[in-house]
Each structure stands twice: as C-alpha cells, then as structure tokens.
Design an enzyme around this catalytic site. Structure first.
Site, mmCIF file in Angstrom:
data_model
loop_
_atom_site.group_PDB
_atom_site.id
_atom_site.type_symbol
_atom_site.label_atom_id
_atom_site.label_comp_id
_atom_site.label_asym_id
_atom_site.label_seq_id
_atom_site.Cartn_x
_atom_site.Cartn_y
_atom_site.Cartn_z
ATOM 1 N N THR A 149 0.685 -1.310 0.189
ATOM 2 C CA THR A 149 0.056 -0.112 0.028
ATOM 3 C C THR A 149 0.958 1.177 -0.032
ATOM 4 O OG1 THR A 149 -1.779 -1.205 0.995
ATOM 5 C CG2 THR A 149 -1.822 1.264 1.352
ATOM 6 N N THR B 23 1.523 -4.370 4.184
ATOM 7 C CA THR B 23 1.409 -4.398 5.638
ATOM 8 C C THR B 23 1.028 -6.154 6.020
ATOM 9 O OG1 THR B 23 -0.779 -3.620 5.669
ATOM 10 C CG2 THR B 23 1.027 -2.366 6.169
HETATM 11 N N1 GLU Z 1 -2.875 -6.249 0.653
HETATM 12 C C1 GLU Z 1 -1.815 -5.296 0.417
HETATM 13 C C2 GLU Z 1 -0.435 -5.746 0.941
HETATM 14 O O1 GLU Z 1 -0.337 -6.353 1.832
HETATM 15 C C3 GLU Z 1 -2.385 -4.124 1.063
HETATM 16 C C4 GLU Z 1 -1.769 -4.003 2.349
HETATM 17 C C5 GLU Z 1 -0.942 -2.707 3.058
HETATM 18 O O2 GLU Z 1 0.011 -2.834 2.308
HETATM 19 O O3 GLU Z 1 -1.371 -2.248 3.827
HETATM 20 O O4 GLU Z 1 0.489 -5.257 -0.012
#
Ligand code: GLU
EC number: 3.5.1.1
Length: 336
Positions: free
Chosen positions: A22, A101
C-alpha cells in the site's frame, strides 16, 4: 541501485529495498479504499517524503512491486542475500525495506533470522495508499530511514517501524485491518518509540537473531515447504494427510493453547515416524504453547512457545534447512 539524493558526506548511507504494498499503492484521489497496492516505483515513493535528504543519503533498489500477499520465499531469499552482500560494504550503514502490511511480520521475522549483519534492517509500510488524504507512508518511511541511520539501532535484529512505534521482527503482529496504528507486539511491547527522526529504545529481545542466529540462506535457491493447518470446530482431519503428502513439515494453528479434536490427533499421531515434524501453535496469537500430554496424548508435536502460526512456519522452514531431527527442532523452538 539508484542514488536518490545528492551525497552529503556528513550523513549515513541508507539503502531502501522496495517490494510494493500500500505504501506504493494508488487509487482514487483522497480515498483509502479500493486502491491498487504496488503501483508506484521507488523514486516516486521517496520523492513524496519531505526532508529525507536531511537525514541520510538514500540509495534505492526495486526488488519487486507487488501486493504483499504475492511475496514468495524467492523474494525472501533475494532480500536476505542482497542485504548480506551489501552489508559487507563499509559505505553501507543500514537498510529499509518497504513492504505491504498484510504479510510484513512474516518477512520481518524471516530477515530477523537470516541476515548476517548487525547494521540496522528496518521494515515499514502504510495502511493508506499514496493518493489518500493523510497517507501514512511518508512518515513511516521517514522514521524508518531515521532509525536505520541511528547509531542506537544496531543489534536489535530486523525491526518494524509503524505509526511512531519500533517493534522487533520476532514479536511484531498486524493487529488491525484498516487503522494506521496497525502493528504492535501485544504483551511483549514495543522496542521503543520514534519521535520525528529520533529513536527512543526501552526494550531488547533476548532471542537469537541476525549474527547470533544459526540460520544462513547463502547459496540456497529454495526452501523446504511447510504448511499451516487451521483448526476449528468440525475441521476436516484429511487436511493433515493432504499436507503430509505435500509438505516437509506442518504447523497446526490450534484453538486455545494449541488444541484440536481427537480425529486430528489420530491423523497427527504417525507423522513423527514418517519424518514430518508437526508444530503446535495457536490461532489466538497471544500466550504460550508448551508440551502438554493432555492435549497431545502421544507427545509428538513440537510446541511453538510464543510464535504465531506464520512465524512458527518460518522457524520450522529454517530448522528444516539444518535438520530433520525432532528433538533438535524442539530445541530450536525452545531457543528462538
Ligand atoms: N494487501 C496489500 C499488501 O499487503 C495491502 C495492505 C497494505 O500494504 O497495507 O500489500
């Protein structure tokens, strides 16, 4: 490797290894939902962070640009080997890894056990894409670079910086699906706080990591396959048999203190003799799992102690690169 800002000889040299997530995501201007993770590259990502050039000389490398659900063990080997190679250079002072994340805690623990340097290794990400109002990526990235450039940061293993907190790769967990304060270490607490660019440390993990860890992935091109079986009421025991045929080890995400039904117990019973180690962890994600003959009547599971199922999977994977011996794997889980 690209040099992002003009070199200032007074500042430390920090390498950002970008993997996506993200923090590199874009979507509808101002919105926090329905965006695409891993959409902007490292130069654009870094250019959104004001004053980064005042705290370090930044060099960047794009390792991948994916949603972290698409991170694989190949990415882990690439990251660990790249950090191990670059950390030998005197002019490299620390590393920041940008990551989605959702699986960040897994990559953090893998690197905690496999990087062979005490130079700081800091992982970070964001809960809001770069196009959202109040995107959290820039501050997380700024504080991660500051932490990687700090003399206080050596010897803590791989760390995670998120929302002003510093966490150990071993203990960090994602604990919220959408809020920006999405990580903590539950009962083990944080290692410290970031206030602007200054770290304040209060804790240190006593578990072996980095140069104190026995695991070394140098030269490995693949890793043993370990699967996680999630127990719930009426869970189908044939999943154990399926994994036993397709994996070199199994982690049980048991209920409560690593518990499961009697029909799962019978499936697990013979796996020790088949050379498939089974680790008993818990879906609770908090507390301790010990050997317990009332739960595991045949005592042929390895307790995970305080490791969550995904982190138990990482430790079992690395243990299997060294040994298939049950008692040695038990010792590893007790120590790490
Ligand atoms: N699902 C995505 C990932 O883990 C978005 C979650 C994020 O990065 O906050 O890359």
């Amino acid at each position: 490797m690209i040099q992002i800002n003009p070199k200032n000889s007074e500042l430390k040299n920090i390498i950002i290894l970008a993997t996506g997530g993200t923090i590199a995501g874009t979507g509808e201007e101002g919105k926090t939902t329905n965006y695409t993770a891993g959409n902007i590259d490292i130069e654009v990502l870094v250019s959104s962070v004001r004053n980064l050039d005042k705290i370090a000389n930044i060099y960047g490398e794009q390792i991948a640009n994916v949603d972290s659900n698409d991170i694989t063990m190949n990415h882990w080997l690439t990251l660990a080997n790249r950090i191990n190679e670059l950390s030998k250079q005197d002019d490299v002072d620390g590393f920041v890894i940008t990551h989605g994340t959702d699986t960040l805690e897994e990559t953090a623990y893998f690197l905690d056990l496999t990087v062979k340097t005490d130079k700081p290794v800091v992982l970070t990400g964001a809960m809001r894409p770069s196009t959202a109002t109040s995107a959290d990526g820039p501050l997380n990235l700024y504080q991660s670079v500051a932490l990687a450039a700090s003399d206080l940061s050596r010897g803590h293993g791989a760390m995670v910086v998120f929302s002003d907190g510093i966490y150990s790769g071993r203990n960090v967990q994602k604990i919220n699906t959408f809020k920006t304060n999405a990580f903590n270490s539950i009962e083990f607490g944080c290692l410290g706080y970031m206030r602007d660019n200054i770290p304040f440390f209060f804790n240190k993990s006593i578990k072996p990591h980095t140069i104190y860890s026995q695991f070394d992935v140098t030269g490995l091109t693949e890793l043993p396959k370990v699967s996680i079986a999630y127990f719930h009421i009426d869970a189908d025991p044939s999943i154990i048999d399926y994994f036993a045929q397709n994996s070199e080890g199994i982690v049980i995400a048991g209920a409560g203190s690593g518990t499961f039904s009697s029909n799962w117990l019978e499936e697990i019973r013979n796996l020790e003799t088949k050379g498939i180690p089974v680790v008993r962890s818990s879906r609770i994600g908090n507390g301790i799992i010990l050997t317990d003959s009332t739960i595991d009547k045949y005592s042929n599971c390895i307790p995970s102690y305080t490791l969550s199922p995904p982190k138990s999977r990482i430790l079992l994977t690395l243990a299997l690169t060294k040994t298939k011996d049950y008692s040695e794997i038990k010792r590893i889980f007790a120590e790490y």
